[in-house]
Scaffold this motif. Sequence first.
Motif, PDB file in Angstrom:
ATOM      1  N   MET A  34      -2.957   4.829   4.899  1.00 41.14           N
ATOM      2  CA  MET A  34      -1.603   4.321   5.113  1.00 41.14           C
ATOM      3  C   MET A  34      -1.159   4.684   6.528  1.00 41.14           C
ATOM      4  N   LYS A  35      -1.490   3.815   7.470  1.00 38.31           N
ATOM      5  CA  LYS A  35      -1.162   4.135   8.866  1.00 38.31           C
ATOM      6  C   LYS A  35       0.050   3.362   9.351  1.00 38.31           C
ATOM      7  N   GLY A  36       0.801   2.776   8.427  1.00 36.52           N
ATOM      8  CA  GLY A  36       2.018   2.085   8.834  1.00 36.52           C
ATOM      9  C   GLY A  36       1.960   0.585   8.558  1.00 36.52           C
TER      10      GLY A  36
ATOM     11  N   ALA B   2       2.259   1.343  -9.081  1.00 40.61           N
ATOM     12  CA  ALA B   2       2.741   0.833  -7.800  1.00 40.61           C
ATOM     13  C   ALA B   2       4.250   0.609  -7.861  1.00 40.61           C
ATOM     14  N   LYS B   3       4.928   0.981  -6.778  1.00 33.74           N
ATOM     15  CA  LYS B   3       6.380   0.758  -6.688  1.00 33.74           C
ATOM     16  C   LYS B   3       6.719  -0.705  -6.966  1.00 33.74           C
ATOM     17  N   GLU B   4       5.860  -1.594  -6.485  1.00 37.10           N
ATOM     18  CA  GLU B   4       6.119  -3.037  -6.602  1.00 37.10           C
ATOM     19  C   GLU B   4       6.009  -3.530  -8.043  1.00 37.10           C
TER      20      GLU B   4
ATOM     21  N   GLY C  45       0.789  -1.231   0.000  1.00 40.12           N
ATOM     22  CA  GLY C  45       0.000   0.000   0.000  1.00 40.12           C
ATOM     23  C   GLY C  45       0.821   1.280   0.000  1.00 40.12           C
ATOM     24  N   GLY C  46       2.127   1.150   0.221  1.00 43.08           N
ATOM     25  CA  GLY C  46       2.967   2.362   0.390  1.00 43.08           C
ATOM     26  C   GLY C  46       2.935   3.272  -0.836  1.00 43.08           C
ATOM     27  N   TYR C  47       3.269   4.535  -0.627  1.00 44.76           N
ATOM     28  CA  TYR C  47       3.216   5.511  -1.729  1.00 44.76           C
ATOM     29  C   TYR C  47       4.454   5.476  -2.617  1.00 44.76           C
ATOM     30  N   GLY C  48       5.542   4.923  -2.112  1.00 48.63           N
ATOM     31  CA  GLY C  48       6.768   4.872  -2.918  1.00 48.63           C
ATOM     32  C   GLY C  48       7.269   6.248  -3.316  1.00 48.63           C
ATOM     33  N   THR C  49       7.254   7.174  -2.359  1.00 48.69           N
ATOM     34  CA  THR C  49       7.595   8.572  -2.690  1.00 48.69           C
ATOM     35  C   THR C  49       9.025   8.716  -3.218  1.00 48.69           C
ATOM     36  N   ARG C  50       9.905   7.776  -2.830  1.00 48.00           N
ATOM     37  CA  ARG C  50      11.289   7.910  -3.292  1.00 48.00           C
ATOM     38  C   ARG C  50      11.422   7.656  -4.780  1.00 48.00           C
TER      39      ARG C  50
ATOM     40  N   HIS D  88      -0.269  -1.523  10.805  1.00 53.09           N
ATOM     41  CA  HIS D  88      -1.674  -1.358  10.412  1.00 53.09           C
ATOM     42  C   HIS D  88      -1.981  -2.155   9.142  1.00 53.09           C
ATOM     43  N   ALA D  89      -1.036  -2.167   8.205  1.00 50.05           N
ATOM     44  CA  ALA D  89      -1.224  -2.946   6.958  1.00 50.05           C
ATOM     45  C   ALA D  89      -1.389  -4.436   7.292  1.00 50.05           C
ATOM     46  N   ILE D  90      -0.543  -4.926   8.197  1.00 55.93           N
ATOM     47  CA  ILE D  90      -0.607  -6.351   8.573  1.00 55.93           C
ATOM     48  C   ILE D  90      -1.955  -6.649   9.245  1.00 55.93           C
TER      49      ILE D  90
ATOM     50  N   VAL E 196       6.007 -10.646   3.052  1.00 56.94           N
ATOM     51  CA  VAL E 196       7.081 -10.222   2.146  1.00 56.94           C
ATOM     52  C   VAL E 196       6.884  -8.752   1.809  1.00 56.94           C
ATOM     53  N   LEU E 197       7.897  -7.951   2.062  1.00 53.91           N
ATOM     54  CA  LEU E 197       7.896  -6.581   1.549  1.00 53.91           C
ATOM     55  C   LEU E 197       8.658  -6.645   0.229  1.00 53.91           C
ATOM     56  N   ALA E 198       7.898  -6.527  -0.850  1.00 56.59           N
ATOM     57  CA  ALA E 198       8.473  -6.852  -2.162  1.00 56.59           C
ATOM     58  C   ALA E 198       9.561  -5.878  -2.593  1.00 56.59           C
TER      59      ALA E 198
HETATM   60  P1  UTP Z   1       8.215   2.166   3.113  1.00 59.84           P
HETATM   61  O1  UTP Z   1       8.698   2.713   4.405  1.00 59.84           O
HETATM   62  O2  UTP Z   1       9.220   1.717   2.115  1.00 59.84           O
HETATM   63  O3  UTP Z   1       7.239   3.245   2.483  1.00 59.84           O
HETATM   64  O4  UTP Z   1       7.227   0.956   3.478  1.00 59.84           O
HETATM   65  P2  UTP Z   1       6.774   3.411   0.998  1.00 59.84           P
HETATM   66  O5  UTP Z   1       5.595   4.322   0.993  1.00 59.84           O
HETATM   67  O6  UTP Z   1       6.535   2.074   0.357  1.00 59.84           O
HETATM   68  O7  UTP Z   1       8.012   4.086   0.239  1.00 59.84           O
HETATM   69  P3  UTP Z   1       8.626   5.567   0.400  1.00 59.84           P
HETATM   70  O8  UTP Z   1       9.393   5.557   1.684  1.00 59.84           O
HETATM   71  O9  UTP Z   1       7.492   6.565   0.386  1.00 59.84           O
HETATM   72  O10 UTP Z   1       9.514   5.709  -0.815  1.00 59.84           O
HETATM   73  C1  UTP Z   1       7.718  -0.340   3.751  1.00 59.84           C
HETATM   74  C2  UTP Z   1       6.739  -1.361   3.261  1.00 59.84           C
HETATM   75  O11 UTP Z   1       5.527  -1.298   3.982  1.00 59.84           O
HETATM   76  C3  UTP Z   1       4.416  -1.124   3.115  1.00 59.84           C
HETATM   77  C4  UTP Z   1       5.001  -0.542   1.832  1.00 59.84           C
HETATM   78  O12 UTP Z   1       4.212  -0.873   0.710  1.00 59.84           O
HETATM   79  C5  UTP Z   1       6.377  -1.199   1.786  1.00 59.84           C
HETATM   80  O13 UTP Z   1       6.322  -2.512   1.253  1.00 59.84           O
HETATM   81  N1  UTP Z   1       3.453  -0.227   3.785  1.00 59.84           N
HETATM   82  C6  UTP Z   1       3.901   0.813   4.537  1.00 59.84           C
HETATM   83  C7  UTP Z   1       2.114  -0.479   3.680  1.00 59.84           C
HETATM   84  O14 UTP Z   1       1.675  -1.435   2.993  1.00 59.84           O
HETATM   85  N2  UTP Z   1       1.239   0.331   4.335  1.00 59.84           N
HETATM   86  C8  UTP Z   1       1.637   1.381   5.093  1.00 59.84           C
HETATM   87  O15 UTP Z   1       0.780   2.075   5.679  1.00 59.84           O
HETATM   88  C9  UTP Z   1       3.007   1.621   5.183  1.00 59.84           C
END
Ligand code: UTP
Length: 280
Positions: free
Chosen positions: A105-107, A24-26, A10-15, A110-112, A127-129
């Motif tokens: 996206m609460k962390g 999606a970053k993945e 769910g992460g935003y992958g801002t980097r 929270h995702a788990i 797995v964090l892909a």
């Molecule tokens: P990251 O800390 O890498 O965050 O999350 P991100 O958003 O993916 O990437 P950046 O930092 O903005 O570039 C670690 C893992 O936890 C997942 C992300 O998808 C990633 O696999 N995650 C994190 C969630 O699924 N949900 C969340 O609320 C936070």
Amino acid sequence: MIKKCIFPVGGYGTRFLPATKALAKEMLPIVNKPLVQYGVEEALSAGLTEVGFITGRGKRAIADHFDISYELEHQISGTGKEQYLDSIRKVMKGCIFSFTRQAEMKGLGHAILTGRTLTGMEPFGVVLADDLCLQEDNTQANVLEQMVKVFNQFRCSIVAVMEVPEDEIHKYGVIKGEELKDGLYKVSDMVEKPSKEEAPSNLAIIGRYILTPDIFSIIEKTPPGKGGEIQLTDALLQQAKDGCVIAYKFKGNRFDCGSVEGFVEATNYVYENLYLKGLA
Ligand code: UTP
């Protein structure tokens, strides 16, 4: 036996913006395969065939990737190009996929917790892909396979750890533990993203876990921690205090594909060691 594996994606992958604005970053490819497919292949080889994704907005391409594309199948059926679909067909045949959404996206914790609906009350892999793990050669078990073996021995939550240099320790969850035997530690403390002064060791947690289902009720009681997010590390520390969490120093290569540098390193590695040798 562990059959389930969840992928928080769910992460935003801002980097990786702007690449990750609509993608999606993945789904970013390492040479010719999206990151998430490497992760699912690892789970499948470890016998974790029930795959659950915890997705967010803008992640539909992941569901499409693991589904049949009739138009494409029709177009290339019987041509030499069909071979390029071999790896994804194998994964689709071997796994069952399910999806749920993390609305906010609460962390990672929270995702788990959101994934509870997919795992039920069984132990499961995570797995964090964006952490790409590759064996040094094909005689070595992959990281999840190694962890399943450790789980079968200890029957408690297992986290994969690696040694990282002091100036990188602030990016990780870091453990302190009593070494039970070579590469196996009983966790006594864990700190999320510590400064190098605060770090209890140089052993950092990477994106592979096996969790027992009591983690859910612990996460429910875990308040937001570092960065205002519900941290899996905080819940795991509680689990370690209540019972047992084992840290396992895995064998193999790991690339931090959530960072541009790690992504480029992984691309070069896969191109030279797998793609050019016809192994990718
Ligand atoms: P990251 O800390 O890498 O965050 O999350 P991100 O958003 O993916 O990437 P950046 O930092 O903005 O570039 C670690 C893992 O936890 C997942 C992300 O998808 C990633 O696999 N995650 C994190 C969630 O699924 N949900 C969340 O609320 C936070």
